[in-house]
Design a protein around this motif. Structure first.
Motif, PDB file in Angstrom:
ATOM      1  N   ALA A 246      56.372 -41.643 -23.897  1.00 56.69           N
ATOM      2  CA  ALA A 246      56.836 -42.579 -22.881  1.00 56.69           C
ATOM      3  C   ALA A 246      57.730 -41.803 -21.926  1.00 56.69           C
ATOM      4  O   ALA A 246      58.643 -41.093 -22.354  1.00 56.69           O
ATOM      5  CB  ALA A 246      57.611 -43.723 -23.519  1.00 56.69           C
ATOM      6  N   ILE A 247      57.482 -41.933 -20.627  1.00 58.05           N
ATOM      7  CA  ILE A 247      58.195 -41.139 -19.633  1.00 58.05           C
ATOM      8  C   ILE A 247      58.836 -42.071 -18.609  1.00 58.05           C
ATOM      9  O   ILE A 247      58.161 -42.885 -17.980  1.00 58.05           O
ATOM     10  CB  ILE A 247      57.256 -40.152 -18.920  1.00 58.05           C
ATOM     11  CG1 ILE A 247      56.535 -39.269 -19.955  1.00 58.05           C
ATOM     12  CG2 ILE A 247      58.035 -39.292 -17.935  1.00 58.05           C
ATOM     13  CD1 ILE A 247      55.472 -38.388 -19.353  1.00 58.05           C
ATOM     14  N   PHE A 248      60.143 -41.952 -18.465  1.00 53.20           N
ATOM     15  CA  PHE A 248      60.901 -42.712 -17.475  1.00 53.20           C
ATOM     16  C   PHE A 248      61.241 -41.757 -16.341  1.00 53.20           C
ATOM     17  O   PHE A 248      61.798 -40.680 -16.580  1.00 53.20           O
ATOM     18  CB  PHE A 248      62.192 -43.262 -18.095  1.00 53.20           C
ATOM     19  CG  PHE A 248      61.972 -44.170 -19.277  1.00 53.20           C
ATOM     20  CD1 PHE A 248      62.120 -45.541 -19.141  1.00 53.20           C
ATOM     21  CD2 PHE A 248      61.648 -43.650 -20.527  1.00 53.20           C
ATOM     22  CE1 PHE A 248      61.934 -46.379 -20.224  1.00 53.20           C
ATOM     23  CE2 PHE A 248      61.463 -44.477 -21.614  1.00 53.20           C
ATOM     24  CZ  PHE A 248      61.600 -45.855 -21.470  1.00 53.20           C
ATOM     25  N   ARG A 249      60.947 -42.159 -15.111  1.00 52.54           N
ATOM     26  CA  ARG A 249      61.196 -41.277 -13.975  1.00 52.54           C
ATOM     27  C   ARG A 249      62.062 -41.980 -12.920  1.00 52.54           C
ATOM     28  O   ARG A 249      61.833 -43.143 -12.592  1.00 52.54           O
ATOM     29  CB  ARG A 249      59.885 -40.816 -13.339  1.00 52.54           C
ATOM     30  CG  ARG A 249      59.057 -39.912 -14.246  1.00 52.54           C
ATOM     31  CD  ARG A 249      57.872 -39.307 -13.497  1.00 52.54           C
ATOM     32  NE  ARG A 249      57.168 -38.321 -14.313  1.00 52.54           N
ATOM     33  CZ  ARG A 249      55.984 -38.525 -14.892  1.00 52.54           C
ATOM     34  NH1 ARG A 249      55.351 -39.685 -14.710  1.00 52.54           N
ATOM     35  NH2 ARG A 249      55.419 -37.586 -15.620  1.00 52.54           N
ATOM     36  N   TRP A 250      63.029 -41.223 -12.414  1.00 54.94           N
ATOM     37  CA  TRP A 250      63.869 -41.642 -11.301  1.00 54.94           C
ATOM     38  C   TRP A 250      63.603 -40.662 -10.167  1.00 54.94           C
ATOM     39  O   TRP A 250      64.161 -39.568 -10.121  1.00 54.94           O
ATOM     40  CB  TRP A 250      65.346 -41.627 -11.694  1.00 54.94           C
ATOM     41  CG  TRP A 250      65.703 -42.682 -12.701  1.00 54.94           C
ATOM     42  CD1 TRP A 250      66.246 -43.904 -12.450  1.00 54.94           C
ATOM     43  CD2 TRP A 250      65.565 -42.596 -14.125  1.00 54.94           C
ATOM     44  NE1 TRP A 250      66.441 -44.593 -13.631  1.00 54.94           N
ATOM     45  CE2 TRP A 250      66.023 -43.808 -14.677  1.00 54.94           C
ATOM     46  CE3 TRP A 250      65.083 -41.600 -14.995  1.00 54.94           C
ATOM     47  CZ2 TRP A 250      66.031 -44.054 -16.043  1.00 54.94           C
ATOM     48  CZ3 TRP A 250      65.078 -41.848 -16.361  1.00 54.94           C
ATOM     49  CH2 TRP A 250      65.552 -43.062 -16.867  1.00 54.94           C
ATOM     50  N   ARG A 251      62.711 -41.035  -9.254  1.00 55.64           N
ATOM     51  CA  ARG A 251      62.304 -40.148  -8.174  1.00 55.64           C
ATOM     52  C   ARG A 251      63.255 -40.256  -6.987  1.00 55.64           C
ATOM     53  O   ARG A 251      63.837 -41.308  -6.730  1.00 55.64           O
ATOM     54  CB  ARG A 251      60.884 -40.478  -7.716  1.00 55.64           C
ATOM     55  CG  ARG A 251      59.813 -40.269  -8.770  1.00 55.64           C
ATOM     56  CD  ARG A 251      59.684 -38.805  -9.146  1.00 55.64           C
ATOM     57  NE  ARG A 251      58.481 -38.551  -9.930  1.00 55.64           N
ATOM     58  CZ  ARG A 251      58.225 -37.401 -10.534  1.00 55.64           C
ATOM     59  NH1 ARG A 251      59.092 -36.406 -10.452  1.00 55.64           N
ATOM     60  NH2 ARG A 251      57.112 -37.239 -11.229  1.00 55.64           N
ATOM     61  N   THR A 252      63.368 -39.160  -6.251  1.00 55.32           N
ATOM     62  CA  THR A 252      64.146 -39.198  -5.022  1.00 55.32           C
ATOM     63  C   THR A 252      63.394 -39.994  -3.962  1.00 55.32           C
ATOM     64  O   THR A 252      62.160 -40.088  -3.980  1.00 55.32           O
ATOM     65  CB  THR A 252      64.404 -37.776  -4.499  1.00 55.32           C
ATOM     66  OG1 THR A 252      63.137 -37.116  -4.302  1.00 55.32           O
ATOM     67  CG2 THR A 252      65.224 -36.964  -5.491  1.00 55.32           C
ATOM     68  N   ASP A 253      64.144 -40.550  -3.020  1.00 52.66           N
ATOM     69  CA  ASP A 253      63.523 -41.258  -1.906  1.00 52.66           C
ATOM     70  C   ASP A 253      63.299 -40.279  -0.753  1.00 52.66           C
ATOM     71  O   ASP A 253      63.412 -39.065  -0.936  1.00 52.66           O
ATOM     72  CB  ASP A 253      64.369 -42.460  -1.475  1.00 52.66           C
ATOM     73  CG  ASP A 253      65.792 -42.069  -1.108  1.00 52.66           C
ATOM     74  OD1 ASP A 253      66.020 -40.890  -0.747  1.00 52.66           O
ATOM     75  OD2 ASP A 253      66.686 -42.935  -1.170  1.00 52.66           O
ATOM     76  N   ASP A 254      62.997 -40.789   0.428  1.00 57.23           N
ATOM     77  CA  ASP A 254      62.668 -39.902   1.544  1.00 57.23           C
ATOM     78  C   ASP A 254      63.879 -39.132   2.071  1.00 57.23           C
ATOM     79  O   ASP A 254      63.745 -38.247   2.912  1.00 57.23           O
ATOM     80  CB  ASP A 254      62.000 -40.685   2.677  1.00 57.23           C
ATOM     81  CG  ASP A 254      62.819 -41.865   3.154  1.00 57.23           C
ATOM     82  OD1 ASP A 254      63.974 -42.026   2.683  1.00 57.23           O
ATOM     83  OD2 ASP A 254      62.331 -42.629   3.995  1.00 57.23           O
ATOM     84  N   THR A 255      65.074 -39.440   1.571  1.00 59.17           N
ATOM     85  CA  THR A 255      66.258 -38.670   1.943  1.00 59.17           C
ATOM     86  C   THR A 255      66.511 -37.514   0.969  1.00 59.17           C
ATOM     87  O   THR A 255      67.437 -36.724   1.177  1.00 59.17           O
ATOM     88  CB  THR A 255      67.516 -39.556   1.975  1.00 59.17           C
ATOM     89  OG1 THR A 255      67.850 -39.965   0.636  1.00 59.17           O
ATOM     90  CG2 THR A 255      67.290 -40.785   2.844  1.00 59.17           C
ATOM     91  N   GLY A 256      65.718 -37.455  -0.087  1.00 58.99           N
ATOM     92  CA  GLY A 256      65.904 -36.417  -1.086  1.00 58.99           C
ATOM     93  C   GLY A 256      66.939 -36.757  -2.135  1.00 58.99           C
ATOM     94  O   GLY A 256      67.365 -35.886  -2.914  1.00 58.99           O
ATOM     95  N   ALA A 257      67.363 -38.019  -2.197  1.00 57.10           N
ATOM     96  CA  ALA A 257      68.385 -38.438  -3.154  1.00 57.10           C
ATOM     97  C   ALA A 257      67.852 -39.516  -4.086  1.00 57.10           C
ATOM     98  O   ALA A 257      66.972 -40.303  -3.723  1.00 57.10           O
ATOM     99  CB  ALA A 257      69.620 -38.955  -2.427  1.00 57.10           C
ATOM    100  N   VAL A 258      68.396 -39.543  -5.292  1.00 56.15           N
ATOM    101  CA  VAL A 258      68.203 -40.673  -6.202  1.00 56.15           C
ATOM    102  C   VAL A 258      69.352 -41.629  -5.940  1.00 56.15           C
ATOM    103  O   VAL A 258      70.526 -41.239  -5.973  1.00 56.15           O
ATOM    104  CB  VAL A 258      68.207 -40.213  -7.674  1.00 56.15           C
ATOM    105  CG1 VAL A 258      68.163 -41.427  -8.597  1.00 56.15           C
ATOM    106  CG2 VAL A 258      67.030 -39.291  -7.948  1.00 56.15           C
ATOM    107  N   HIS A 259      69.027 -42.885  -5.665  1.00 53.79           N
ATOM    108  CA  HIS A 259      70.051 -43.870  -5.313  1.00 53.79           C
ATOM    109  C   HIS A 259      70.219 -44.865  -6.458  1.00 53.79           C
ATOM    110  O   HIS A 259      69.278 -45.550  -6.849  1.00 53.79           O
ATOM    111  CB  HIS A 259      69.651 -44.615  -4.030  1.00 53.79           C
ATOM    112  CG  HIS A 259      70.630 -45.668  -3.616  1.00 53.79           C
ATOM    113  ND1 HIS A 259      70.301 -46.693  -2.760  1.00 53.79           N
ATOM    114  CD2 HIS A 259      71.933 -45.865  -3.941  1.00 53.79           C
ATOM    115  CE1 HIS A 259      71.353 -47.469  -2.574  1.00 53.79           C
ATOM    116  NE2 HIS A 259      72.354 -46.993  -3.287  1.00 53.79           N
ATOM    117  N   LEU A 260      71.435 -44.930  -6.995  1.00 53.47           N
ATOM    118  CA  LEU A 260      71.773 -45.866  -8.059  1.00 53.47           C
ATOM    119  C   LEU A 260      72.780 -46.869  -7.521  1.00 53.47           C
ATOM    120  O   LEU A 260      73.753 -46.487  -6.854  1.00 53.47           O
ATOM    121  CB  LEU A 260      72.384 -45.128  -9.255  1.00 53.47           C
ATOM    122  CG  LEU A 260      71.589 -43.945  -9.806  1.00 53.47           C
ATOM    123  CD1 LEU A 260      72.445 -43.137 -10.764  1.00 53.47           C
ATOM    124  CD2 LEU A 260      70.329 -44.430 -10.500  1.00 53.47           C
TER     125      LEU A 260
END
Length: 302
Positions: A246-260
């Protein structure tokens, strides 16, 4: 899994202080960028509608002191809520909270998660901190935290997770015997649980329908009384099953950042929000207009 947060940051609990009582906020945005070439993560933290964490004159005095320390680039920052409260210089809650000194005794074993964690924490820098006051007495804090040698933090977390699951003899109530056996085997294999790249973060573990269903139930139940849980779940971009994992991924958006985005837990008591903002407005601290907070976010992202 009763403590599902363990699979992301088990080792961090060791390096955390007491529950947040100094300052609180209505909402927090965290933007994370990782540069593989320099092995550095940059984190912009925006604390919105900051107010004193406890009532009375003493609570206001402590909160004012904390904001002064943050403005002076003290290495104090919080992600969501306890246990992710880091005070590395001991100048916010007092000398008793000098975290790095406390962790150095007894001396951790070289290569252990604790030793790696100390090495990583010692290098953390505060690049910028600014205070923003709105006309409606809303106080916002913007803090830029730099995390050099970020791969060491990931290595420490992976080592802590593997050590925990390899040593634990019996599963909690959310694993089937087959799932638990697979987790222990994975822990002993040396494979990473967490990986980081410029495209985002990833957590993987042996797939199991039972523990995964329990995790989803846990998230649903904690949606309104924890900040960390909905923030992490809300930023998830992909959940996949590949090669029995099982793989959980938090991808960056078009700004190159992961936003939490972390809301204030509903279980927290909402105290007087104006007193701290008024105290800061009357101080000698440098204040910026509220609009500048948004400008600083855009500057970080671009």
């Amino acid at each position: 899994m009763r403590n599902w947060q363990l699979w992301i940051v088990a080792w961090l609990v060791t390096f955390s202080g007491s529950c947040i009582e100094v300052v609180r906020w209505k909402q927090q945005d965290v933007y994370v960028k990782y540069d593989a070439a320099s092995d550095t993560a940059d984190m912009l933290i925006v604390y919105d509608r900051v107010f004193a964490g406890s009532e009375g004159r003493d609570g206001l005095a402590r909160a004012t002191h904390a904001v002064e320390a943050i403005a002076a680039k003290s290495r104090y920052f919080v992600i969501a809520d306890w246990p992710f409260e880091f005070e590395l210089d001991g100048d916010v809650r007092g000398a008793s909270s000098k975290l790095l000194e406390a962790l150095a005794e007894p001396t951790p074993e070289p290569g252990s998660p604790e030793a790696l964690g100390l090495q990583f924490l010692a290098g953390i820098e505060i690049r910028h901190a600014s205070l923003h006051l709105a006309h409606d007495r809303r106080l916002t804090i913007v803090q830029h935290v730099r995390l050099p040698q970020f791969s060491i933090a990931v290595k420490a977390a992976n080592a802590a997770l593997s050590r925990t699951y390899a040593a634990q003899q019996a599963p909690d109530g959310d694993f089937t015997p087959e799932e638990w056996s697979a987790w222990r085997e994975y822990a002993r294999s040396g494979k990473p649980w967490i990986t980081v790249a410029e495209t985002g973060f990833e957590f993987r573990a042996p797939y199991g329908s039972h523990w995964l269903a329990a995790l989803m139930k846990f998230i649903a139940e904690r949606e309104h009384d924890e900040a960390f849980t909905p923030g992490i779940a809300g930023a998830l971009t992909e959940l996949a099953v590949e090669g029995g994992e099982a793989i959980f991924r938090w991808r960056t958006d078009d700004t190159g950042a992961v936003h939490l985005r972390f809301p204030m837990p509903h279980g927290k008591k909402e105290l007087d929000e104006d007193s701290l903002a008024l105290a800061i407005a009357a101080s000698n601290l440098e204040l910026e207009r509220e609009e500048r907070a948004h400008v600083r976010v855009l500057r970080f992202l671009h």
